[in-house]
Write an enzyme that holds these catalytic residues in place. Sequence first.
Site, PDB file in Angstrom:
ATOM      1  N   SER A   1       4.170  -1.147  -2.606  1.00  0.00           N
ATOM      2  CA  SER A   1       4.962  -0.098  -3.250  1.00  0.00           C
ATOM      3  C   SER A   1       4.547   1.260  -2.705  1.00  0.00           C
ATOM      4  CB  SER A   1       4.780  -0.140  -4.769  1.00  0.00           C
ATOM      5  OG  SER A   1       3.479   0.264  -5.134  1.00  0.00           O
TER       6      SER A   1
ATOM      7  N   ASP B   1       2.296  -1.601   6.942  1.00  0.00           N
ATOM      8  CA  ASP B   1       3.177  -1.485   5.777  1.00  0.00           C
ATOM      9  C   ASP B   1       4.266  -0.439   5.994  1.00  0.00           C
ATOM     10  OD1 ASP B   1       1.261  -3.172   4.870  1.00  0.00           O
ATOM     11  OD2 ASP B   1       0.570  -1.908   3.219  1.00  0.00           O
TER      12      ASP B   1
ATOM     13  N   GLU C   1      -1.191   8.509   3.830  1.00  0.00           N
ATOM     14  CA  GLU C   1      -1.987   7.617   2.965  1.00  0.00           C
ATOM     15  C   GLU C   1      -3.470   7.661   3.363  1.00  0.00           C
ATOM     16  OE1 GLU C   1      -0.100   4.052   1.695  1.00  0.00           O
ATOM     17  OE2 GLU C   1      -1.956   3.186   0.911  1.00  0.00           O
TER      18      GLU C   1
ATOM     19  N   GLY D   1       1.016  -2.003  -7.137  1.00  0.00           N
ATOM     20  CA  GLY D   1      -0.361  -2.496  -7.063  1.00  0.00           C
ATOM     21  C   GLY D   1      -0.481  -4.000  -6.964  1.00  0.00           C
TER      22      GLY D   1
END
Length: 387
Positions: free
Chosen positions: A126, A171, A159, A121
Amino acid sequence: MIQARKLQERFHQIYGGPSNVYRAPGRVNLIGEHTDYNDGFVMPAAINFYTWIAAAPRNDRRVCVHSENFSEDVEFSLDDPQPQRRGHWSDYPRGVAVTLEQAGCRLRGANLAIHGEVPLGSGLSSSAAIEVATGYALLANSGRTANLVKLAQVCQRAENEFVGMRCGIMDQFISCCGKAGHVLRLDCRTLEFRLAPLPPGVTLVIVNSMVRHELAGGEYNKRREECEVGVRYLAGHLPQIRALRDVTLGDLERYGSGLPKDVYRRCRHVITENVRVAAAEAALEHGDLSEFGRLMSESHRSLRDDYAVSCSELDLLVSLAHKIDGVYGARMTGGGFGGCTINLVQSDRVADFRNRVGVEYQRATGRTPEIYVSQAADGVQAVTSAN
Ligand code: ADP
Ligand code: MG
């Protein structure tokens, strides 16, 4: 590798038997912020902080997941006809398993033990690291070789659709395709990418402001909507455009005067940021780190003034960095409203940088920043074979 060996030992305690270890890195974005969801350009590097997964196949279609970070175990079936999001860390590995199956990759059941060393976070992704490590491990565990670009897309879809976060592709892409010593320039529309070496003698230094302002999530979605408003309006004059990636600064100046002032500024950030990524790539090609750093500083100003996603703590970290010798450039990185800055620092000045930024940030805010020093790292890989 010590981490891999330790995780295999933990795996053995939890499940019994041998395991293979895989790892996927977190990332930092050097330039090109809030451009990925506008079909634009970004320039991240993978960092040498990883999510590690020890995995072994099972004879059924169950997946058992142990997270060392949360000291928790979760189990699910790959045959569950209606897998539901739980709002829990296990949504990330589960979302990847579900999305891989939906994409036609039939998986074997697996036992997984996960240890993440990317701070959770903090804007170093991550989330992508756990997704990519899980996807790679589940594929290898099923005797399949991962196509890294497809894996990045599957992880992004997991996601977006399973976890429910509308992130772009950056990412997951860099966690898959990063290369040691290199930054990656990605076209987020076509997924065409180029790797460019970072010159020797320069280090990525990431400073965690240790703040995360409440508005972060809501404002992220609001920025996305503002960009969409801009595109819809400008398309009235420029029918061929699909995203801000297709708009020049000249177009905006010519046709954008009827836009709400804030939307005009948001568009200007995205348009100028795409230009800065191209200029940064050219600067790197010429080994011109001063120019690269100047572009990073300009990017920060644009994020602060036009995109309005910085905050006083990030601005302070950037201005502290600018006072230190051997700093080529500094800017906020990630979504904003807290999180981290990225600093491009001459390697022999890193110790001095750490001390001074640490002390002065603490003095001004009462918070002790975490400082992560990294080289550009490799993307996802198998680390060991079964013990
Ligand atoms: P960031 O990607 O910037 O670190 P996110 O909020 O996108 O922040 O993702 C963090 C979330 O990802 C965590 O709260 C947790 O749910 C999940 N996660 C990341 N790493 C792990 C891990 N090692 N074990 C379990 N869950 C993890
Ligand atoms: Mg994330």
